[in-house]
Design a protein around this motif. Structure first.
Motif, PDB file in Angstrom:
ATOM      1  N   PRO A 164       0.914  -1.123  -0.130  1.00 17.75           N
ATOM      2  CA  PRO A 164       0.015  -0.047   0.023  1.00 17.75           C
ATOM      3  C   PRO A 164       1.066   1.336   0.170  1.00 17.75           C
ATOM      4  O   PRO A 164       0.549   2.081  -0.886  1.00 17.75           O
ATOM      5  CB  PRO A 164      -0.830  -0.069   1.214  1.00 17.75           C
ATOM      6  N   GLY A 165       1.745   1.244   1.112  1.00 21.48           N
ATOM      7  CA  GLY A 165       2.845   2.558   0.800  1.00 21.48           C
ATOM      8  C   GLY A 165       3.535   2.641  -0.185  1.00 21.48           C
ATOM      9  O   GLY A 165       4.125   3.780  -0.644  1.00 21.48           O
ATOM     10  N   GLN A 166       3.747   1.728  -1.027  1.00 20.18           N
ATOM     11  CA  GLN A 166       4.540   1.809  -2.398  1.00 20.18           C
ATOM     12  C   GLN A 166       3.740   2.057  -3.573  1.00 20.18           C
ATOM     13  O   GLN A 166       4.280   2.438  -4.542  1.00 20.18           O
ATOM     14  CB  GLN A 166       5.128   0.491  -2.698  1.00 20.18           C
ATOM     15  N   THR A 167       2.449   2.373  -3.547  1.00 22.88           N
ATOM     16  CA  THR A 167       1.448   2.800  -4.314  1.00 22.88           C
ATOM     17  C   THR A 167       0.852   4.276  -4.235  1.00 22.88           C
ATOM     18  O   THR A 167       0.406   4.675  -3.119  1.00 22.88           O
ATOM     19  CB  THR A 167       0.207   1.556  -4.331  1.00 22.88           C
ATOM     20  N   SER A 168       0.854   4.801  -5.260  1.00 26.07           N
ATOM     21  CA  SER A 168       0.323   6.212  -5.219  1.00 26.07           C
ATOM     22  C   SER A 168      -1.180   6.188  -5.400  1.00 26.07           C
ATOM     23  O   SER A 168      -1.738   5.203  -5.271  1.00 26.07           O
ATOM     24  CB  SER A 168       0.670   6.761  -6.490  1.00 26.07           C
ATOM     25  N   ILE A 169      -1.531   7.527  -4.851  1.00 29.46           N
ATOM     26  CA  ILE A 169      -2.931   7.642  -4.796  1.00 29.46           C
ATOM     27  C   ILE A 169      -3.405   8.552  -5.929  1.00 29.46           C
ATOM     28  O   ILE A 169      -2.865   9.706  -6.086  1.00 29.46           O
ATOM     29  CB  ILE A 169      -3.398   8.443  -3.557  1.00 29.46           C
ATOM     30  N   ALA A 170      -4.597   8.188  -6.608  1.00 34.72           N
ATOM     31  CA  ALA A 170      -4.880   9.058  -7.852  1.00 34.72           C
ATOM     32  C   ALA A 170      -6.140  10.064  -7.328  1.00 34.72           C
ATOM     33  O   ALA A 170      -7.091   9.743  -6.444  1.00 34.72           O
ATOM     34  CB  ALA A 170      -5.468   8.214  -8.855  1.00 34.72           C
ATOM     35  N   THR A 171      -6.273  11.370  -7.750  1.00 33.16           N
ATOM     36  CA  THR A 171      -7.082  12.243  -7.494  1.00 33.16           C
ATOM     37  C   THR A 171      -8.225  12.309  -8.537  1.00 33.16           C
ATOM     38  O   THR A 171      -8.163  12.361  -9.679  1.00 33.16           O
ATOM     39  CB  THR A 171      -6.418  13.595  -7.267  1.00 33.16           C
ATOM     40  N   VAL A 172      -9.416  11.976  -7.866  1.00 31.59           N
ATOM     41  CA  VAL A 172     -10.753  11.857  -8.914  1.00 31.59           C
ATOM     42  C   VAL A 172     -11.660  12.714  -8.539  1.00 31.59           C
ATOM     43  O   VAL A 172     -12.017  12.856  -7.211  1.00 31.59           O
ATOM     44  CB  VAL A 172     -10.939  10.299  -9.382  1.00 31.59           C
ATOM     45  N   GLU A 173     -12.733  13.017  -9.343  1.00 33.37           N
ATOM     46  CA  GLU A 173     -13.941  13.591  -8.946  1.00 33.37           C
ATOM     47  C   GLU A 173     -15.024  12.679  -8.683  1.00 33.37           C
ATOM     48  O   GLU A 173     -15.207  11.703  -9.574  1.00 33.37           O
ATOM     49  CB  GLU A 173     -14.239  14.681 -10.007  1.00 33.37           C
ATOM     50  N   ALA A 174     -15.776  12.938  -7.710  1.00 32.79           N
ATOM     51  CA  ALA A 174     -17.070  12.340  -7.474  1.00 32.79           C
ATOM     52  C   ALA A 174     -17.831  12.507  -9.064  1.00 32.79           C
ATOM     53  O   ALA A 174     -17.927  13.674  -9.272  1.00 32.79           O
ATOM     54  CB  ALA A 174     -17.765  12.552  -6.401  1.00 32.79           C
ATOM     55  N   GLY A 175     -18.519  11.575  -9.202  1.00 34.29           N
ATOM     56  CA  GLY A 175     -19.469  11.553 -10.342  1.00 34.29           C
ATOM     57  C   GLY A 175     -18.663  10.980 -11.664  1.00 34.29           C
ATOM     58  O   GLY A 175     -19.203  11.049 -12.835  1.00 34.29           O
ATOM     59  N   SER A 176     -17.258  11.187 -11.564  1.00 33.47           N
ATOM     60  CA  SER A 176     -16.399  10.781 -12.508  1.00 33.47           C
ATOM     61  C   SER A 176     -16.336   9.441 -13.266  1.00 33.47           C
ATOM     62  O   SER A 176     -16.703   8.395 -12.378  1.00 33.47           O
ATOM     63  CB  SER A 176     -15.030  11.460 -12.661  1.00 33.47           C
ATOM     64  N   THR A 177     -16.053   9.088 -14.339  1.00 30.12           N
ATOM     65  CA  THR A 177     -15.722   7.519 -14.921  1.00 30.12           C
ATOM     66  C   THR A 177     -14.342   7.204 -14.602  1.00 30.12           C
ATOM     67  O   THR A 177     -13.434   7.686 -14.688  1.00 30.12           O
ATOM     68  CB  THR A 177     -16.008   7.540 -16.580  1.00 30.12           C
ATOM     69  N   ILE A 178     -14.202   6.087 -14.048  1.00 35.57           N
ATOM     70  CA  ILE A 178     -12.856   5.378 -13.846  1.00 35.57           C
ATOM     71  C   ILE A 178     -13.118   3.956 -13.876  1.00 35.57           C
ATOM     72  O   ILE A 178     -14.240   3.237 -14.682  1.00 35.57           O
ATOM     73  CB  ILE A 178     -12.606   5.426 -12.272  1.00 35.57           C
ATOM     74  N   GLY A 179     -12.062   3.112 -13.851  1.00 36.59           N
ATOM     75  CA  GLY A 179     -12.055   1.629 -14.249  1.00 36.59           C
ATOM     76  C   GLY A 179     -10.847   1.281 -14.084  1.00 36.59           C
ATOM     77  O   GLY A 179      -9.746   1.584 -13.848  1.00 36.59           O
ATOM     78  N   PHE A 180     -10.623  -0.098 -14.641  1.00 36.73           N
ATOM     79  CA  PHE A 180      -9.185  -0.863 -14.563  1.00 36.73           C
ATOM     80  C   PHE A 180      -9.291  -1.445 -15.936  1.00 36.73           C
ATOM     81  O   PHE A 180     -10.178  -1.829 -16.804  1.00 36.73           O
ATOM     82  CB  PHE A 180      -9.627  -2.013 -13.669  1.00 36.73           C
ATOM     83  N   LYS A 181      -8.064  -1.276 -16.556  1.00 34.91           N
ATOM     84  CA  LYS A 181      -7.669  -2.180 -17.739  1.00 34.91           C
ATOM     85  C   LYS A 181      -7.057  -3.351 -17.234  1.00 34.91           C
ATOM     86  O   LYS A 181      -5.942  -3.454 -16.603  1.00 34.91           O
ATOM     87  CB  LYS A 181      -6.607  -0.992 -18.598  1.00 34.91           C
ATOM     88  N   ALA A 182      -7.030  -4.208 -18.127  1.00 38.17           N
ATOM     89  CA  ALA A 182      -6.528  -5.697 -17.867  1.00 38.17           C
ATOM     90  C   ALA A 182      -5.198  -5.704 -18.611  1.00 38.17           C
ATOM     91  O   ALA A 182      -4.996  -5.144 -19.598  1.00 38.17           O
ATOM     92  CB  ALA A 182      -7.185  -6.841 -17.917  1.00 38.17           C
ATOM     93  N   ASP A 183      -4.192  -6.774 -18.219  1.00 37.00           N
ATOM     94  CA  ASP A 183      -2.977  -7.025 -19.172  1.00 37.00           C
ATOM     95  C   ASP A 183      -3.536  -7.955 -20.233  1.00 37.00           C
ATOM     96  O   ASP A 183      -2.186  -8.367 -20.829  1.00 37.00           O
ATOM     97  CB  ASP A 183      -1.869  -7.324 -18.435  1.00 37.00           C
ATOM     98  N   ASN A 184      -4.582  -8.579 -20.432  1.00 37.07           N
ATOM     99  CA  ASN A 184      -4.971  -9.321 -21.288  1.00 37.07           C
ATOM    100  C   ASN A 184      -6.389  -9.240 -21.426  1.00 37.07           C
ATOM    101  O   ASN A 184      -7.135  -8.690 -20.689  1.00 37.07           O
ATOM    102  CB  ASN A 184      -4.529 -10.737 -20.802  1.00 37.07           C
TER     103      ASN A 184
END
Length: 235
Positions: free
Chosen positions: A69-89
């Protein structure tokens, strides 16, 4: 012997190719590089799934539950915005998709984040029962996207993308879970009250009809797919 080892290598490569991780956060109109905002998972090389819904590793499947967890950055996003995940396959396996969030305390990059009854579901994409068979979300896609509820209060969160692959789910422990947890700072939020709240692990027993299922041999009176876990909170 060399031929046997070569065959094993090919088989291992084929298995890895049929599986996937979710290393990239999609947010603010861009796709981040691998493991920048998503906690590196134990299967970042093997792509193998996790199948034990009662394991503490089932929460985010981190490479190191304390250090990652501490080695991972934190992304700033707005409520109501679209987010998601891209897979490696591509998502080769038929299954059920969902996304959960958890208010992160004391911070999104802390090992303690998400360890209590703090998770709520914000999105799902279940298969549809048509003409006596389940029709699954496209297996040729390699990303999932969804909307952060506009009324979600501002603050730091974990967001957990999940696919429950059901191609070998006819016995207990057969369902395969592909998981990624990203670390977020949500801004411009509202005054909503997310819920129902669940714990992860604890959200599933493994015996739910949407997890323990033979998708190739449905009963004659099959009522349609039942999504596991809590209802979706839409804000």
């Amino acid at each position: 012997m060399k031929a046997f080892l070569a065959t094993l290598t090919v088989v291992a490569a084929q298995l890895a190719a049929a599986h996937y991780t979710l290393p990239d956060l999609i947010a603010n109109g861009t796709t981040a590089a691998d493991w920048v905002y998503v906690r590196t998972t134990q299967n970042h090389y093997s792509n193998a799934p996790i199948t034990d819904v009662n394991s503490t590793e089932f929460r985010c499947y981190e490479l190191d539950m304390n250090a990652t967890p501490g080695q991972t950055s934190i992304a700033t996003v707005e409520a109501g915005s679209t987010i998601g995940f891209k897979a490696d396959n591509d998502f080769y396996h038929p299954g059920y998709f969902s996304a959960y969030m958890s208010r992160a305390s004391p911070a999104a990059n802390s090992p303690e984040a998400g360890t209590g009854q703090t998770w709520f579901k914000i999105w799902e994409d279940p298969p549809v029962f048509e003409n006596g068979a389940l029709v699954f979300p496209s297996e040729s896609m390699n990303e999932i996207t969804f909307t952060i509820p506009k009324s979600l209060p501002s603050g730091q969160y974990l967001v957990r993308g999940e696919q429950i692959a059901l191609h070998v789910a006819s016995s207990v422990g057969g369902a395969q879970f592909y998981i990624g947890c990203a670390q977020l700072n949500v801004v411009n939020g509202g005054d909503g009250a997310p819920g129902p709240l669940v714990s992860i692990p604890g959200v599933y027993t493994g015996y739910e009809p949407g997890i323990l299922i033979n998708i190739y041999d449905l009963p004659a009176n099959y009522p349609g797919y039942t999504s596991p876990g809590p209802a979706v909170w839409r804000g």
